[in-house]
Design a protein around this motif. Structure first.
Motif, PDB file in Angstrom:
ATOM      1  N   LEU A  37       0.829  -1.202   0.000  1.00  0.00           N
ATOM      2  CA  LEU A  37       0.000   0.000   0.000  1.00  0.00           C
ATOM      3  C   LEU A  37       0.865   1.255   0.000  1.00  0.00           C
ATOM      4  O   LEU A  37       0.547   2.243  -0.676  1.00  0.00           O
ATOM      5  CB  LEU A  37      -0.933  -0.015   1.208  1.00  0.00           C
ATOM      6  N   ALA A  38       1.977   1.229   0.737  1.00  0.00           N
ATOM      7  CA  ALA A  38       2.892   2.378   0.741  1.00  0.00           C
ATOM      8  C   ALA A  38       3.525   2.554  -0.629  1.00  0.00           C
ATOM      9  O   ALA A  38       3.656   3.686  -1.134  1.00  0.00           O
ATOM     10  CB  ALA A  38       3.957   2.184   1.818  1.00  0.00           C
ATOM     11  N   LEU A  39       3.925   1.439  -1.253  1.00  0.00           N
ATOM     12  CA  LEU A  39       4.535   1.515  -2.582  1.00  0.00           C
ATOM     13  C   LEU A  39       3.530   2.021  -3.608  1.00  0.00           C
ATOM     14  O   LEU A  39       3.880   2.797  -4.515  1.00  0.00           O
ATOM     15  CB  LEU A  39       5.054   0.133  -2.992  1.00  0.00           C
ATOM     16  N   GLN A  40       2.288   1.606  -3.492  1.00  0.00           N
ATOM     17  CA  GLN A  40       1.267   2.091  -4.416  1.00  0.00           C
ATOM     18  C   GLN A  40       1.156   3.611  -4.345  1.00  0.00           C
ATOM     19  O   GLN A  40       1.093   4.300  -5.379  1.00  0.00           O
ATOM     20  CB  GLN A  40      -0.086   1.449  -4.101  1.00  0.00           C
ATOM     21  N   ALA A  41       1.138   4.149  -3.151  1.00  0.00           N
ATOM     22  CA  ALA A  41       1.044   5.605  -2.986  1.00  0.00           C
ATOM     23  C   ALA A  41       2.270   6.305  -3.555  1.00  0.00           C
ATOM     24  O   ALA A  41       2.158   7.343  -4.223  1.00  0.00           O
ATOM     25  CB  ALA A  41       0.871   5.942  -1.510  1.00  0.00           C
ATOM     26  N   GLU A  42       3.455   5.739  -3.322  1.00  0.00           N
ATOM     27  CA  GLU A  42       4.691   6.340  -3.838  1.00  0.00           C
ATOM     28  C   GLU A  42       4.698   6.355  -5.364  1.00  0.00           C
ATOM     29  O   GLU A  42       5.055   7.365  -5.994  1.00  0.00           O
ATOM     30  CB  GLU A  42       5.902   5.557  -3.325  1.00  0.00           C
ATOM     31  N   MET A  43       4.313   5.240  -5.978  1.00  0.00           N
ATOM     32  CA  MET A  43       4.343   5.165  -7.435  1.00  0.00           C
ATOM     33  C   MET A  43       3.226   5.982  -8.065  1.00  0.00           C
ATOM     34  O   MET A  43       3.388   6.518  -9.164  1.00  0.00           O
ATOM     35  CB  MET A  43       4.292   3.699  -7.885  1.00  0.00           C
ATOM     36  N   ALA A  44       2.093   6.124  -7.384  1.00  0.00           N
ATOM     37  CA  ALA A  44       1.026   6.985  -7.895  1.00  0.00           C
ATOM     38  C   ALA A  44       1.504   8.434  -7.950  1.00  0.00           C
ATOM     39  O   ALA A  44       1.205   9.168  -8.905  1.00  0.00           O
ATOM     40  CB  ALA A  44      -0.218   6.872  -7.024  1.00  0.00           C
ATOM     41  N   GLU A  45       2.260   8.846  -6.949  1.00  0.00           N
ATOM     42  CA  GLU A  45       2.808  10.206  -6.955  1.00  0.00           C
ATOM     43  C   GLU A  45       3.855  10.354  -8.051  1.00  0.00           C
ATOM     44  O   GLU A  45       3.909  11.371  -8.753  1.00  0.00           O
ATOM     45  CB  GLU A  45       3.419  10.528  -5.597  1.00  0.00           C
ATOM     46  N   GLU A  46       4.672   9.322  -8.248  1.00  0.00           N
ATOM     47  CA  GLU A  46       5.715   9.363  -9.276  1.00  0.00           C
ATOM     48  C   GLU A  46       5.123   9.437 -10.680  1.00  0.00           C
ATOM     49  O   GLU A  46       5.576  10.224 -11.521  1.00  0.00           O
ATOM     50  CB  GLU A  46       6.593   8.113  -9.158  1.00  0.00           C
ATOM     51  N   PHE A  47       4.100   8.617 -10.960  1.00  0.00           N
ATOM     52  CA  PHE A  47       3.563   8.511 -12.314  1.00  0.00           C
ATOM     53  C   PHE A  47       2.363   9.410 -12.569  1.00  0.00           C
ATOM     54  O   PHE A  47       1.928   9.549 -13.713  1.00  0.00           O
ATOM     55  CB  PHE A  47       3.171   7.067 -12.607  1.00  0.00           C
ATOM     56  N   THR A  49      -0.656   8.779 -11.616  1.00  0.00           N
ATOM     57  CA  THR A  49      -1.861   7.955 -11.625  1.00  0.00           C
ATOM     58  C   THR A  49      -1.546   6.667 -10.887  1.00  0.00           C
ATOM     59  O   THR A  49      -0.370   6.297 -10.726  1.00  0.00           O
ATOM     60  CB  THR A  49      -2.323   7.641 -13.060  1.00  0.00           C
ATOM     61  N   CYS A  50      -2.565   5.968 -10.434  1.00  0.00           N
ATOM     62  CA  CYS A  50      -2.355   4.702  -9.732  1.00  0.00           C
ATOM     63  C   CYS A  50      -2.065   3.617 -10.768  1.00  0.00           C
ATOM     64  O   CYS A  50      -2.945   3.279 -11.573  1.00  0.00           O
ATOM     65  CB  CYS A  50      -3.589   4.343  -8.906  1.00  0.00           C
ATOM     66  N   VAL A  51      -0.854   3.086 -10.759  1.00  0.00           N
ATOM     67  CA  VAL A  51      -0.430   2.189 -11.838  1.00  0.00           C
ATOM     68  C   VAL A  51      -0.558   0.706 -11.490  1.00  0.00           C
ATOM     69  O   VAL A  51      -0.281  -0.148 -12.331  1.00  0.00           O
ATOM     70  CB  VAL A  51       1.021   2.487 -12.283  1.00  0.00           C
ATOM     71  N   PHE A  52      -0.944   0.383 -10.256  1.00  0.00           N
ATOM     72  CA  PHE A  52      -1.219  -1.027  -9.962  1.00  0.00           C
ATOM     73  C   PHE A  52      -2.253  -1.126  -8.843  1.00  0.00           C
ATOM     74  O   PHE A  52      -2.388  -0.232  -8.004  1.00  0.00           O
ATOM     75  CB  PHE A  52       0.050  -1.798  -9.588  1.00  0.00           C
ATOM     76  N   ASP A  53      -3.012  -2.214  -8.887  1.00  0.00           N
ATOM     77  CA  ASP A  53      -3.933  -2.521  -7.802  1.00  0.00           C
ATOM     78  C   ASP A  53      -3.181  -3.277  -6.714  1.00  0.00           C
ATOM     79  O   ASP A  53      -2.335  -4.141  -7.012  1.00  0.00           O
ATOM     80  CB  ASP A  53      -5.091  -3.389  -8.303  1.00  0.00           C
TER      81      ASP A  53
END
Length: 333
Positions: A37-47, A49-53
């Motif tokens: 869940l933490a990685l999802q938030a980090e990558m959403a900020e990077e890209f 958009t949310c890039v994985f479920d």
């Protein structure tokens, strides 16, 4: 009168069918679920958009005898997820003693925070309806179902399963599918390379992809268990995306997420072509146009719009001419 979004003009009733992230990441141990869940938030900020479920796993994550406690844990994690997070849960199969309690606890308390519920070992439409009824009883009557097909008999029924209105996506369960053949498929059929060469495995993958596309659902490709061999993972992902018609794939290790994104992403030249053509089509009010010496109409517009959607889902930068169609607000409508 409000202007219709290109997605609704070109995709119609299937407007939401291909709007899922291309990667579905599974974890079942508490520390890994929190990290996911933490990685999802980090990558959403990077890209942007949310890039994985992030799918929290009860089937493989819950210890035997501790199913109820694990259901409470994943419920609390889902409720505590950041705004905009895409969180799902895999529950136990419909014939497992913990299934009803899983759904009542998780969907009953956190259904409004979930993107979908994953049901494993689905064998028939009756199993799908059993899951849908359980969601209805839990007060989560609009929550989509993702289902995992893992046996030869279920593959035979893939088209009927895909036709069910509550099913949004079908995944292929490679390991159980191979073991269901009683040794008739060698162990190599479960490997990153072998799963693309054995005829029975390949046929099953194609049946599931075809069934999904026939009914506007999302086909999700199976795992690659050699999680330390990222080259093998990316090669498998590219085959799934470019040869077998899959638009989504499972990840079982954080290191697999970026290779899956790269494999499912369109090439930069495809994105530029798609953006220029869609801009031309919009200027013509979606009438046929000539572009690069070819005649295009809504059939090809639909294809190139889906290129742009896939670019967005994989975090690629989009040309300014179409970027406005992919803000958080417009993507959801």
């Amino acid at each position: 009168m409000a202007t219709l979004h290109p997605r609704h003009i070109l995709l119609g009733a299937q407007a939401g069918a291909f709007a899922l992230p291309v990667c579905d990441h599974y974890s079942g141990v508490e520390v890994r679920m929190r990290k996911s869940l933490a990685l999802q938030a980090e990558m959403a900020e990077e890209f942007g958009t949310c890039v994985f479920d992030a799918t929290l796993d009860c089937e493989d994550g819950a210890p035997v005898g501790g199913e109820a406690e694990h259901a409470v844990l994943v419920t609390e994690l889902a409720l505590a997820a950041a705004p905009g997070a895409r969180v799902a849960v895999r529950v136990h199969p419909v014939d497992h003693a913990a299934f009803d309690a899983d759904v009542a606890t998780i969907a009953g308390r956190a259904g409004h925070r979930l993107t979908h519920l994953m049901v494993p070992k689905v064998e028939s439409v009756a199993d799908v309806q059993r899951a849908a009824d359980a969601l209805d009883a839990a007060g989560a009557g609009t929550l989509p179902l993702h289902v995992l097909i893992e046996s030869p008999a279920a593959v035979h029924r893939a088209f009927d399963i895909a036709a069910h209105a509550r099913v949004q996506s079908i995944s292929f369960g490679l390991m159980d599918f191979v073991s269901a053949h009683g040794g008739a498929i060698p162990a190599d059929g479960m490997s990153a390379a072998g799963q693309f060469s054995h005829p029975l495995v390949l046929r099953a993958k194609l049946e599931i992809a075809s069934a999904c596309h026939a009914h506007g659902k999302v086909p999700s490709h199976c795992v690659v268990t050699e999680f330390k061999h990222l080259d093998a993972l990316e090669q498998a992902a590219r085959k799934a995306a470019r040869e077998l018609g899959y638009t989504r794939m499972w990840s079982i290790h954080p290191d697999q997420i970026r290779p899956i994104l790269a494999a499912f992403a369109p090439q930069a030249r495809e994105v530029d072509t798609a953006a220029a053509l869609i801009e031309r089509a919009m200027a013509a009010d979606w009438a046929p146009v000539q572009f690069d010496g070819r005649l295009h109409d809504r059939a090809s517009y639909r294809y190139f719009w889906q290129v742009l959607e896939r670019a967005h889902q994989t975090g690629l930068s989009l040309p300014d001419a179409v970027q406005a169609h992919f803000t958080d607000a417009t993507v959801r409508h």
